[in-house]
Design an enzyme around this catalytic site. Sequence first.
Site, PDB file in Angstrom:
ATOM      1  N   ARG A 102      68.128 -45.456  53.638  1.00 43.12           N
ATOM      2  CA  ARG A 102      69.127 -44.421  52.545  1.00 43.12           C
ATOM      3  C   ARG A 102      68.134 -43.393  52.234  1.00 43.12           C
ATOM      4  O   ARG A 102      68.508 -42.609  52.219  1.00 43.12           O
ATOM      5  CB  ARG A 102      69.180 -45.534  51.548  1.00 43.12           C
ATOM      6  CG  ARG A 102      69.342 -45.054  49.828  1.00 43.12           C
ATOM      7  CD  ARG A 102      70.950 -44.388  50.507  1.00 43.12           C
ATOM      8  NE  ARG A 102      70.888 -43.587  50.869  1.00 43.12           N
ATOM      9  CZ  ARG A 102      72.471 -42.771  51.242  1.00 43.12           C
ATOM     10  NH1 ARG A 102      73.234 -44.300  51.446  1.00 43.12           N
ATOM     11  NH2 ARG A 102      72.856 -41.702  51.676  1.00 43.12           N
ATOM     12  N   LYS A 137      64.167 -22.080  41.949  1.00 41.69           N
ATOM     13  CA  LYS A 137      64.325 -22.942  41.669  1.00 41.69           C
ATOM     14  C   LYS A 137      65.058 -24.839  42.828  1.00 41.69           C
ATOM     15  O   LYS A 137      66.170 -24.543  42.729  1.00 41.69           O
ATOM     16  CB  LYS A 137      65.964 -22.756  41.018  1.00 41.69           C
ATOM     17  CG  LYS A 137      65.791 -21.677  40.180  1.00 41.69           C
ATOM     18  CD  LYS A 137      67.363 -21.321  39.850  1.00 41.69           C
ATOM     19  CE  LYS A 137      67.058 -20.300  38.731  1.00 41.69           C
ATOM     20  NZ  LYS A 137      68.007 -18.928  38.654  1.00 41.69           N
ATOM     21  N   LYS A 169      57.682 -11.591  34.648  1.00 43.55           N
ATOM     22  CA  LYS A 169      58.958 -11.753  33.920  1.00 43.55           C
ATOM     23  C   LYS A 169      59.594 -11.418  32.650  1.00 43.55           C
ATOM     24  O   LYS A 169      58.554 -11.085  31.943  1.00 43.55           O
ATOM     25  CB  LYS A 169      59.923 -13.321  34.170  1.00 43.55           C
ATOM     26  CG  LYS A 169      59.716 -13.177  35.466  1.00 43.55           C
ATOM     27  CD  LYS A 169      60.012 -14.840  35.939  1.00 43.55           C
ATOM     28  CE  LYS A 169      61.965 -15.263  35.673  1.00 43.55           C
ATOM     29  NZ  LYS A 169      62.624 -14.429  37.009  1.00 43.55           N
ATOM     30  N   GLU A 199      60.621  -7.729  37.017  1.00 41.69           N
ATOM     31  CA  GLU A 199      61.415  -7.709  36.797  1.00 41.69           C
ATOM     32  C   GLU A 199      62.529  -7.086  35.717  1.00 41.69           C
ATOM     33  O   GLU A 199      61.300  -7.300  34.525  1.00 41.69           O
ATOM     34  CB  GLU A 199      61.269  -9.154  36.513  1.00 41.69           C
ATOM     35  CG  GLU A 199      63.255 -10.014  35.976  1.00 41.69           C
ATOM     36  CD  GLU A 199      63.280 -11.454  35.509  1.00 41.69           C
ATOM     37  OE1 GLU A 199      63.823 -11.846  36.382  1.00 41.69           O
ATOM     38  OE2 GLU A 199      63.526 -10.974  34.303  1.00 41.69           O
ATOM     39  N   ASP A 220      67.254  -7.491  38.139  1.00 43.64           N
ATOM     40  CA  ASP A 220      67.927  -8.577  37.282  1.00 43.64           C
ATOM     41  C   ASP A 220      69.160  -8.726  36.661  1.00 43.64           C
ATOM     42  O   ASP A 220      69.088  -7.584  35.922  1.00 43.64           O
ATOM     43  CB  ASP A 220      66.896  -9.368  36.823  1.00 43.64           C
ATOM     44  CG  ASP A 220      66.866 -10.470  36.279  1.00 43.64           C
ATOM     45  OD1 ASP A 220      67.202 -10.697  37.143  1.00 43.64           O
ATOM     46  OD2 ASP A 220      67.140 -11.467  34.953  1.00 43.64           O
TER      47      ASP A 220
END
Length: 288
Positions: A102, A137, A169, A199, A220
């Site tokens: 698995r 991510k 950011k 950004e 962005d």
Amino acid sequence: MYNYNLNMRLLENQIRLWLDEDIGSGDITTMTTIPLDQQSKGILHVKEDGMLAGIPVAQAVFRVVDPALVFIPKKEDGDFITHGTILAEVEGSARSILLGERLALNLLQRLSGIATRTREYVNALDGLPTRLVDTRKTTPGHRMLEKYAVRVGGGHNHRFGLYDAVMIKDNHIKGAGGIRQAVQAARSQIPHTMKIEVEVENFVQLEEAMEAAADIIMLDNMKPADMKQAVRIMKEKTPHILIEASGSVTLDTIKTIAETGVDVISVGRLTYSVQALDISLDLNERKA
């Protein structure tokens, strides 16, 4: 074989933890139904078309489960595979094969899914010089593997974590009091070998980031027309600054974004909410 991104020592340590999560006090079903001395062959095969990634990972799983198992790859990472293709065989203790089945399949399926999706995005950029990169991510605990799969699919890696580049950011800009203040504060404390990316969401921020001498500027969520104008401004004023685009990039939009002239496009979709490739393991004979 695309194994240059894999730290095998770290991987094997992670595999032990994942096996502990799955096996717990023991595989009750296998221990009560499979004789201790039974020898078998596990046949790993794919049930849909895609790009293969994770063969060295599956091999490591079975090696950690039982070093006596013999793993025989039939295909390599980066191969395009079609329904019915045998990817590998593993021979030895039937109990050991089932213990690792698995986990090996979970990893192989997800990494192949990421490589397959990445290849689709790479193909959409065919003929254009723009580089496709991933993001942070990723699934917690799987970043090394998922970024490896992106490389297998023909993409490139963005930073691996919070530690290997400065990325300023919106929240950093707010907290520091502005782009100039954030860039200056970071520049005064980081090694000279480290780059600073900022950004920006509009032309005012773009001018501030250029004046602050950022190394990379990320556009962005800009509309393609605005992005094209931003690229023109940067090419005229700061041609040395690398231009990245990001934000809601899809297979339908990536070519249009690349045609604005950006150098890099980062796509979170390469690693999150990915459809795993359907891969199975059968004992002794492959099912149709």
